[in-house]
Design a protein around this motif. Structure first.
Motif, PDB file in Angstrom:
ATOM      1  N   VAL A  12      -3.892  -6.034   3.146  1.00  0.00           N
ATOM      2  CA  VAL A  12      -4.930  -5.829   4.153  1.00  0.00           C
ATOM      3  C   VAL A  12      -4.864  -6.918   5.218  1.00  0.00           C
ATOM      4  N   ASP A  26      -2.036  -5.948   7.575  1.00  0.00           N
ATOM      5  CA  ASP A  26      -2.442  -4.902   8.512  1.00  0.00           C
ATOM      6  C   ASP A  26      -3.332  -5.479   9.616  1.00  0.00           C
ATOM      7  N   GLU A  79      -9.930  -1.802   4.894  1.00  0.00           N
ATOM      8  CA  GLU A  79      -9.478  -2.813   5.827  1.00  0.00           C
ATOM      9  C   GLU A  79     -10.212  -4.129   5.592  1.00  0.00           C
TER      10      GLU A  79
END
Length: 720
Positions: free
Chosen positions: A662, A665, A622
């Motif tokens: 990433v 997200d 992440e």
């Protein structure tokens, strides 16, 4: 073990034997037309012909639905060919051996020629002509007309039946499996009646052929008997006409039985009873038998009539009326007893919990409070079901796969005006709607505040007010957009279907898409799935694309792209990311029409470099940012997104390809509707505008490190 193997071998042998019977039988029929038959075999085949016709007639009488006897057209063809082959074989024997006596063509033909027509060939000719008239003019012609009309109306009714099935499926009345079976039944019904339309011509042609063969046998027999065997004309006529009539009757009676069976099948109405039960249940009415008995009794009083016979049948009709009345009274008593038993069962089992009450396997479902039930009642002009069907069709077309049916049901646990939308068993949205009001959304120039129930629009979170219908003219005059309650719910459903599309596609849906593509590109599908990409991996790739609103309608391009991407270190997420540059234009053309400028949000170089370094340090996981920096970043993105939405333009952010996944997200966990693209995904044929640049935070030092103070800088729009 040995018994099981022997049983399997025996079943295989039976199957092979059964499969060989029909081809061998057809070859035998053809041989009968060419090779001479012994008299014994001719009698045997005549008996088989009569047996087959009787069997077909009995099966037709005991069939509940025409489709239950779907092999009937094939049997008509086989029986017709058998009869014609027998006509050819018997004609050969009659003409070649008829001079030797009445038994020259076998016992069956002799019996029909001598016993049935009492040895009088004049009587036999008239009896045969009457049978042909009954068969050809009455039964066969009527059955053919019914077959023709039924086939035409069945084909015309197919679209309506398909639409009715889709409506029942969308309303949750039937499951997808039941809908598939019902569609197959509709298709089979059309095929059956189309075949019957053609098969009825076999029966008609058979009757005409029987008449022509009789004429040929008589004329040919007279010529052969007089010219070749020097028989007197009277003797030749007596011999050959009797044999020809016997031959014709042996063939015509099975043909008549088959014509009756054809007429029964094509005039049959589908029910759960055979023909006798169906007719008996509808004819056995006391109010029909009583006047019939009275009329027959009155006719029996007329002088000169066979009074005793009429009185006997009047008494029989009165007895039938009494029996029918007793049966009707018994049915009423049983119905009342069943209703009382059902009421007692409901009262006694009011605390029982059934499995159907706690399970629901619908992919998408909508629960309505009792105040919203009228919105799905078509008798009260409820249009919610049709709007939901339209939403499913629109979303399916946009995303590239068929959205499952939405099951709509009432839920007394909800408030009267509350509705709830589930994906599987998860509640993904709920709100309230007022069927007797309309939702008014204020425009940019709205100045007057309307009286009503103030709420937030469930789809976009905008301030709105539920007004009464008589306020609509006032609202529109003051720059409000007025929306029907059905549209409010269906729009909310559309938004949730787009948001949770990844949860709605499964391996069965993907396989259906592959099967459809295989019809146009069979080699492509065969070479990719499952050889290079297993079905479950392909499903995960498509889910990842759908989670960011990328349509999967161009499955051919997806498979062609996957053929170049498969590698040992690529997972579903990496595959989906690599496919995005070729698929992102499909998303862009949906949110921004061609010819319009595409508004973009970008990051400042300093902020983007910081994210790139953080991403490299943390690997493929992440995106990790300092708390205050993340907060200011999300606030700045949200502000720009809201400004674009207020202008009616899509909110699209562009970042470096290395951090797109990433970063997406990270952002979409806070702003689900945000579109995150990489620079490589922008189409070359679209004009873009840098609407705002996110960054310039004081929290970032010159070296890109975070400090304590933060600020947001937005540049003026720049068109490229």
């Amino acid at each position: 073990m040995e018994l099981t193997r022997n049983t399997a071998l025996l079943d295989d042998a039976k199957s092979a034997l059964g499969g060989a019977v029909l081809p061998v039988g057809i070859l035998v029929l053809v041989a009968m037309m060419v090779l001479p038959l012994p008299v014994f075999l001719l009698d045997t085949f005549f008996v088989v012909n009569i047996l087959l016709s009787l069997l077909i007639l009995m099966v037709a009488l005991h069939t509940h639905r025409p489709l239950d006897f779907s092999s009937f057209p094939n049997l008509i063809l086989i029986a017709t060919v058998l009869r014609l082959a027998l006509n050819v074989a018997s004609t050969r024997i009659v003409l070649s051996e008829g001079h030797s006596g009445g038994d020259a063509a076998g016992k069956v033909i002799q019996a029909f020629g001598e016993f049935v027509v009492a040895g009088n060939y004049a009587v036999g000719i008239f009896v045969f002509i009457i049978l042909v008239i009954i068969n050809l003019v009455v039964i066969t012609k009527g059955a053919g007309r019914v077959s023709e009309v039924t086939a035409r109306f069945t084909l015309d009714a197919m679209p309506g039946k398909q639409m009715a099935i889709d409506a029942d499926l969308n309303a949750g009345i039937m499951s997808p499996e039941e809908a598939t079976a019902r569609r197959q039944e509709v298709a089979d019904e059309a095929d059956f009646y189309g075949s019957m339309d053609g098969a009825s011509k076999f029966v008609k042609g058979d009757a005409i052929a029987g008449l022509l063969i009789l004429a040929i046998n008589i004329v040919g027999g007279l010529i052969i008997g007089v010219a070749q065997h020097q028989m007197a004309v009277g003797d030749a006529a007596q011999t050959y006409i009797l044999l020809s009539i016997g031959d014709g009757l042996v063939a015509q009676i099975p043909s008549l039985l088959l014509s009756i069976a054809t007429a029964i099948i094509v005039t049959r109405v589908s029910s759960t009873q055979d023909m006798a039960q169906h007719i008996g249940g509808q004819v056995n009415l006391s109010r029909a038998w009583l006047p019939t008995a009275a009329v027959i009794f009155i006719l029996g009083l007329v002088p000169g009539m066979p009074n005793e016979l009429f009185m006997f049948f009047a008494l029989g009709a009165a007895g039938a009326a009494y029996i029918a009345r007793q049966k009707e009274m018994l049915a009423i008593d049983e119905e009342e007893a069943a209703e009382d038993e059902a009421e007692d069962a409901v009262e006694g089992d009011s605390d029982a919990v059934l499995l159907a009450d706690v399970t629901d396997y619908s992919a998408v479902s909508m629960q309505l409070g009792y105040g919203l039930i009228n919105m799905v009642d078509q008798e009260q002009s409820g249009s919610l079901v049709s709007r939901v069907t339209g939403i499913r069709r629109e979303v399916s077309r946009g995303l590239g796969f068929v959205i499952p049916g939405v099951r709509i049901r009432d839920d007394l646990a909800l408030e009267p005006n509350q509705y709830r939308i589930r994906v599987g068993q998860t509640i993904v949205g709920e709100d309230v709607a007022y069927p007797d009001r309309k939702l008014a959304l204020p425009g940019d120039d709205a100045r007057v505040k309307l009286e009503g129930i103030e709420v937030k629009d469930p789809s976009f979170g905008m301030d709105a007010v539920w007004i009464r219908p008589q306020q609509q003219a006032e609202a529109e005059a003051n720059d409000y957009v007025v929306i029907e309650p059905e549209s409010v719910i269906s729009t909310h459903l559309s938004q949730l279907l787009h948001k949770h599309a990844a949860d709605l596609v499964g391996q069965d849906d993907v396989q259906a898409l592959l099967d459809q593509l295989a019809e146009a590109s069979p080699n492509l599908v065969k070479s990719i799935v499952p050889k290079l990409v297993p079905l479950h991996i392909l499903t995960l790739v498509l889910r990842r694309l759908l989670s960011e609103r990328i349509p999967i309608s161009d499955l051919r391009r997806i498979l062609e792209g996957l053929s170049n991407l498969v590698g040992p270190n690529m997972g579903p997420n990496e595959m989906a990311e690599a496919l995005r540059p070729t698929l992102a234009p499909l998303l862009i053309q949906q949110v921004s029409p061609l010819g319009t400028v595409l508004p973009l949000m970008t990051l400042t170089p300093e902020l983007e470099q910081l994210m790139l370094r953080t991403h490299r340090q943390n690997g493929e996981g992440e995106l990790i940012l300092e708390g205050s920096l993340a907060e200011q970043l999300m606030r700045a993105i949200n502000d720009s997104s809201e400004k674009l939405s207020a202008e009616g333009r899509p909110a699209i952010m562009v970042v470096a390809p290395q951090i797109r996944r990433v970063f997406s997200d990270f952002v979409r966990s806070h702003i689900p509707d945000m579109i995150i693209l990489s620079f490589t995904e922008l189409p070359e044929n679209r004009r873009v505008e840098v609407y705002s640049t996110i960054g310039g935070f004081d929290a970032l030092g010159k070296d890109g490190s975070a400090s304590n103070e933060t600020s947001t800088m937005q540049h003026e729009p720049e068109t490229v």
